[in-house]
Design a protein around this motif. Structure first.
Motif, PDB file in Angstrom:
ATOM      1  N   GLY A 139      10.928   6.454   2.852  1.00 10.37           N
ATOM      2  CA  GLY A 139      11.226   7.662   3.610  1.00 10.37           C
ATOM      3  C   GLY A 139      10.606   8.907   3.005  1.00 10.37           C
ATOM      4  N   VAL A 140       9.703   8.734   2.048  1.00 11.10           N
ATOM      5  CA  VAL A 140       9.014   9.849   1.383  1.00 11.10           C
ATOM      6  C   VAL A 140       7.572   9.883   1.891  1.00 11.10           C
ATOM      7  CG1 VAL A 140       8.288  10.827  -0.830  1.00 11.10           C
ATOM      8  CG2 VAL A 140      10.464   9.599  -0.657  1.00 11.10           C
ATOM      9  N   SER A 141       7.108  11.066   2.246  1.00 10.23           N
ATOM     10  CA  SER A 141       5.764  11.185   2.803  1.00 10.23           C
ATOM     11  C   SER A 141       4.698  10.790   1.784  1.00 10.23           C
ATOM     12  CB  SER A 141       5.499  12.615   3.274  1.00 10.23           C
ATOM     13  OG  SER A 141       5.401  13.499   2.166  1.00 10.23           O
ATOM     14  N   VAL A 142       3.558  10.371   2.284  1.00 16.35           N
ATOM     15  CA  VAL A 142       2.447   9.991   1.415  1.00 16.35           C
ATOM     16  C   VAL A 142       2.024  11.176   0.554  1.00 16.35           C
ATOM     17  CG1 VAL A 142       0.014   9.299   1.365  1.00 16.35           C
ATOM     18  CG2 VAL A 142       1.605   8.167   2.939  1.00 16.35           C
ATOM     19  N   THR A 143       2.001  12.363   1.145  1.00 21.16           N
ATOM     20  CA  THR A 143       1.624  13.574   0.400  1.00 21.16           C
ATOM     21  C   THR A 143       2.559  13.805  -0.785  1.00 21.16           C
ATOM     22  OG1 THR A 143       0.745  14.610   2.408  1.00 21.16           O
ATOM     23  CG2 THR A 143       1.288  16.065   0.555  1.00 21.16           C
ATOM     24  N   THR A 144       3.857  13.629  -0.554  1.00 16.00           N
ATOM     25  CA  THR A 144       4.832  13.826  -1.620  1.00 16.00           C
ATOM     26  C   THR A 144       4.701  12.747  -2.687  1.00 16.00           C
ATOM     27  OG1 THR A 144       6.371  14.892  -0.080  1.00 16.00           O
ATOM     28  CG2 THR A 144       7.292  14.047  -2.144  1.00 16.00           C
ATOM     29  N   ARG A 158       0.847  -1.189   0.000  1.00 18.52           N
ATOM     30  CA  ARG A 158       0.000   0.000   0.000  1.00 18.52           C
ATOM     31  C   ARG A 158       0.884   1.241   0.000  1.00 18.52           C
ATOM     32  NH1 ARG A 158      -4.983  -1.337   2.439  1.00 18.52           N
ATOM     33  NH2 ARG A 158      -5.556   0.871   2.209  1.00 18.52           N
ATOM     34  N   ILE A 159       0.262   2.389  -0.272  1.00 19.66           N
ATOM     35  CA  ILE A 159       1.037   3.626  -0.354  1.00 19.66           C
ATOM     36  C   ILE A 159       1.683   3.979   0.977  1.00 19.66           C
ATOM     37  CG2 ILE A 159      -0.883   5.190   0.191  1.00 19.66           C
ATOM     38  CD1 ILE A 159       0.253   7.044  -2.033  1.00 19.66           C
ATOM     39  N   SER A 160       1.035   3.594   2.085  1.00 13.58           N
ATOM     40  CA  SER A 160       1.610   3.853   3.406  1.00 13.58           C
ATOM     41  C   SER A 160       2.900   3.057   3.608  1.00 13.58           C
ATOM     42  CB  SER A 160       0.604   3.501   4.503  1.00 13.58           C
ATOM     43  OG  SER A 160       0.185   2.142   4.378  1.00 13.58           O
ATOM     44  N   GLU A 161       2.922   1.819   3.110  1.00 14.25           N
ATOM     45  CA  GLU A 161       4.124   0.990   3.200  1.00 14.25           C
ATOM     46  C   GLU A 161       5.204   1.531   2.270  1.00 14.25           C
ATOM     47  OE1 GLU A 161       6.622  -2.384   4.160  1.00 14.25           O
ATOM     48  OE2 GLU A 161       5.017  -1.245   5.147  1.00 14.25           O
ATOM     49  N   LEU A 162       4.822   1.980   1.084  1.00 14.76           N
ATOM     50  CA  LEU A 162       5.762   2.598   0.153  1.00 14.76           C
ATOM     51  C   LEU A 162       6.400   3.822   0.789  1.00 14.76           C
ATOM     52  CD1 LEU A 162       6.940   2.597  -2.758  1.00 14.76           C
ATOM     53  CD2 LEU A 162       5.002   4.050  -3.419  1.00 14.76           C
ATOM     54  N   SER A 163       5.614   4.580   1.500  1.00  7.97           N
ATOM     55  CA  SER A 163       6.122   5.765   2.192  1.00  7.97           C
ATOM     56  C   SER A 163       7.105   5.374   3.290  1.00  7.97           C
ATOM     57  CB  SER A 163       4.944   6.549   2.788  1.00  7.97           C
ATOM     58  OG  SER A 163       5.419   7.603   3.600  1.00  7.97           O
ATOM     59  N   ARG A 164       6.741   4.375   4.056  1.00  6.62           N
ATOM     60  CA  ARG A 164       7.605   3.949   5.164  1.00  6.62           C
ATOM     61  C   ARG A 164       8.939   3.427   4.653  1.00  6.62           C
ATOM     62  NH1 ARG A 164       9.335  -0.345   7.689  1.00  6.62           N
ATOM     63  NH2 ARG A 164       8.235  -1.785   6.305  1.00  6.62           N
TER      64      ARG A 164
END
Length: 206
Positions: free
Chosen positions: A11-16, A2-8
């Motif tokens: 190291g890039v925020s979900v918004t970015t 998921r996008i939250s895991e991709l962010s984690r």
């Protein structure tokens, strides 16, 4: 993922990440629902490369998009991919005015036997540096740079050795970019320390 895991993991925020998706820097994920999508390791590698291009190289979003498009187009050419990521290869055919020292740089590259594109920005940088040194009364010519160039060759071997075993072009491009840009301050620091040590060796007994 998921996008939250991709962010984690990136190291890039979900918004970015969503901004990169809107700007076409990151391809869309596989749609699993109306408002949900899944992403894979390829997204992770590309996202890390985007972060390196924008954050480390300081490229604008539009230029980053151009670089990524070129990388995608030439994925099978590792040499070109690395050149595009590092800025060693121009994206356009635009040519800038070069100082007279350009001919000296060309001769130096030929003497070294290096395979360096004629439009490589580093050629112009070297020529401009020679011109600046001369304007300040420092008698440096391209031949003076020959031993420094040989040291640079050895450094380049160490740099490319760090990419051994990386089969994914995007991952190799990201690693090369980070090693090149982020290691430069360390290399400069080592040079300063070596100069201090050599000065002590030569002059400490005076």
């Amino acid at each position: 993922m998921r996008i939250s895991e991709l962010s984690r993991r990136s190291g890039v925020s979900v918004t970015t990440i969503k901004y990169y998706l809107r700007e076409g820097l990151l391809p869309p994920g596989r749609q699993t629902a109306a408002t949900q999508a899944e992403y894979d390791d390829q997204h992770l590698r590309r996202l890390r490369l985007v972060r390196a291009l924008t954050g480390v190289r300081g490229l604008s979003v539009s230029t980053t998009r151009e670089v990524l498009d070129a990388l995608t187009e030439h994925t099978g050419d590792t040499h070109l991919v690395l050149g595009l990521a590092l800025g060693a290869v121009r994206l356009s055919d635009e040519t800038a005015e070069h100082p007279p020292e350009t001919a000296e740089v060309d001769a130096l590259v030929k003497e070294l036997g290096w395979a360096v594109n004629e439009a490589a920005p580093a050629r112009a940088t070297l020529a401009e540096t020679l011109a600046s040194l001369r304007s300040l009364g420092v008698p440096v010519d391209a031949h003076t740079l020959l031993p420094y160039a040989r040291l640079a060759e050895r450094t380049a071997v160490l740099d490319l050795d760090q990419l051994t075993g990386l089969d994914d072009p995007l991952e190799a491009a990201e690693r090369a970019l980070l090693l090149t840009v982020l290691l430069e301050p360390a290399l400069m620091a080592l040079r300063r320390m070596a100069q201090e040590n050599e000065s002590a060796r030569r002059h400490a007994a005076e």
